[in-house]
Write an enzyme that holds these catalytic residues in place. Structure first.
Site, short mmCIF file in Angstrom:
data_model
loop_
_atom_site.label_atom_id
_atom_site.label_comp_id
_atom_site.label_asym_id
_atom_site.label_seq_id
_atom_site.Cartn_x
_atom_site.Cartn_y
_atom_site.Cartn_z
N CYS A 79 -2.00 -2.28 7.65
CA CYS A 79 -1.90 -3.24 6.53
C CYS A 79 -0.60 -4.03 6.52
CB CYS A 79 -2.16 -2.51 5.22
SG CYS A 79 -3.87 -1.91 5.12
N HIS B 277 -10.52 0.96 -3.30
CA HIS B 277 -11.89 1.09 -2.80
C HIS B 277 -12.86 1.60 -3.86
CE1 HIS B 277 -10.64 -0.02 1.12
NE2 HIS B 277 -9.96 1.08 1.38
N ASP C 269 0.78 -1.24 0.00
CA ASP C 269 0.00 0.00 0.00
C ASP C 269 0.82 1.29 0.00
OD1 ASP C 269 -1.90 -1.99 0.32
OD2 ASP C 269 -2.97 -1.01 1.95
N HIS D 281 -15.98 1.37 6.26
CA HIS D 281 -14.54 1.64 6.27
C HIS D 281 -14.30 3.15 6.09
CE1 HIS D 281 -10.33 0.73 5.74
NE2 HIS D 281 -10.29 1.13 4.49
N HIS E 86 -10.33 7.28 1.04
CA HIS E 86 -8.96 7.19 0.53
C HIS E 86 -8.89 6.09 -0.51
CE1 HIS E 86 -9.42 4.26 3.80
NE2 HIS E 86 -8.64 3.49 3.06
N ASP F 145 -4.61 -0.64 -1.68
CA ASP F 145 -5.99 -0.43 -1.26
C ASP F 145 -6.73 0.02 -2.53
OD1 ASP F 145 -7.23 -0.89 1.16
OD2 ASP F 145 -7.03 1.17 1.89
N LYS G 237 -7.14 -4.79 -3.18
CA LYS G 237 -8.02 -5.29 -2.11
C LYS G 237 -8.98 -4.22 -1.66
CE LYS G 237 -4.39 -4.06 1.18
NZ LYS G 237 -4.98 -2.88 1.80
ZN LIG Z 1 -8.77 1.38 3.06
#
Ligand SMILES: [Zn+2]
Length: 187
Positions: A142, A52, A9, A58, A72, A50, A97
């Site tokens: 993470c 999203h 990340d 979250h 984010h 990450d 992810k």
């Molecule tokens: Zn996240």
């Protein structure tokens, strides 16, 4: 035996100036880039991101920075990209992810973030990886979750702590203790 480096990340939003910038993120990005610019001993180098789309709770407008966060790494925004220092690194694979829920561990990721995409654990197995080094952001979220999963999956696992940056710096010694107890080498 094969050794892989998992770069967790290191994205624009997690570095200084990003939507969820972590102090030290830019330095970590530059240091990882330098490590990978020189000949290194890794048989495979992969990244996680990450990724999203709509991760539910979250994201929050009143985040607690433990279970909820400012928005984010939204897919399609510049903040979701890898840090510029890493954009020329020829990663062997990138695992995305968290499309529709929180996902702290890179082992929740798949290539392309697709439900039927290849998972990190399978990719590592197919490439003969037995040893995993973990670095990136954030140490206490993470990186921690990815290292715990790596050890659980049976990889000999190390965290390269100098190549990580934490959200909560005062939690790092507890994280180191927890990981050590889980047979992760805190390196
Ligand atoms: Zn996240």
């Amino acid at each position: 035996m094969g050794r892989a480096l998992v770069v967790v990340d290191v994205q624009v939003d997690f570095c200084e100036g990003g939507a969820l910038g972590v102090e030290g993120g830019n330095r970590v990005a530059a240091d990882i880039a330098a490590l990978l610019a020189d000949p290194h001993g890794y048989d495979a180098v992969v990244a996680t991101r990450d990724h999203h789309i709509d991760p539910g709770s979250h994201f929050s407008e009143e985040p607690d920075f433990v279970d909820s966060w400012p928005p984010h790494c939204v897919v399609g925004t510049p903040g979701q990209e890898l840090h510029p220092a890493l954009r020329d690194v020829p990663f062997d694979a990138v695992f995305d992810k968290g499309s529709y829920e929180a996902a702290y561990s890179g082992f929740e990721g798949t290539i392309g973030g697709l439900a039927d995409g290849e998972r990190l654990v399978d990719w590592l197995a197919h490439h003969g990886v037995t040893d995993v080094d973990v670095c990136g952001i954030a140490t206490d979220f993470c990186v921690r979750a990815t290292a715990l999963d790596a050890a659980r999956e049976g990889f000999a696992t190390r965290v390269l702590s100098s190549l990580t940056a934490a959200v909560h710096r005062d939690s790092v010694s507890a994280v180191a203790k927890e990981l050590t107890a889980a047979r992760v080498d805190w390196f």
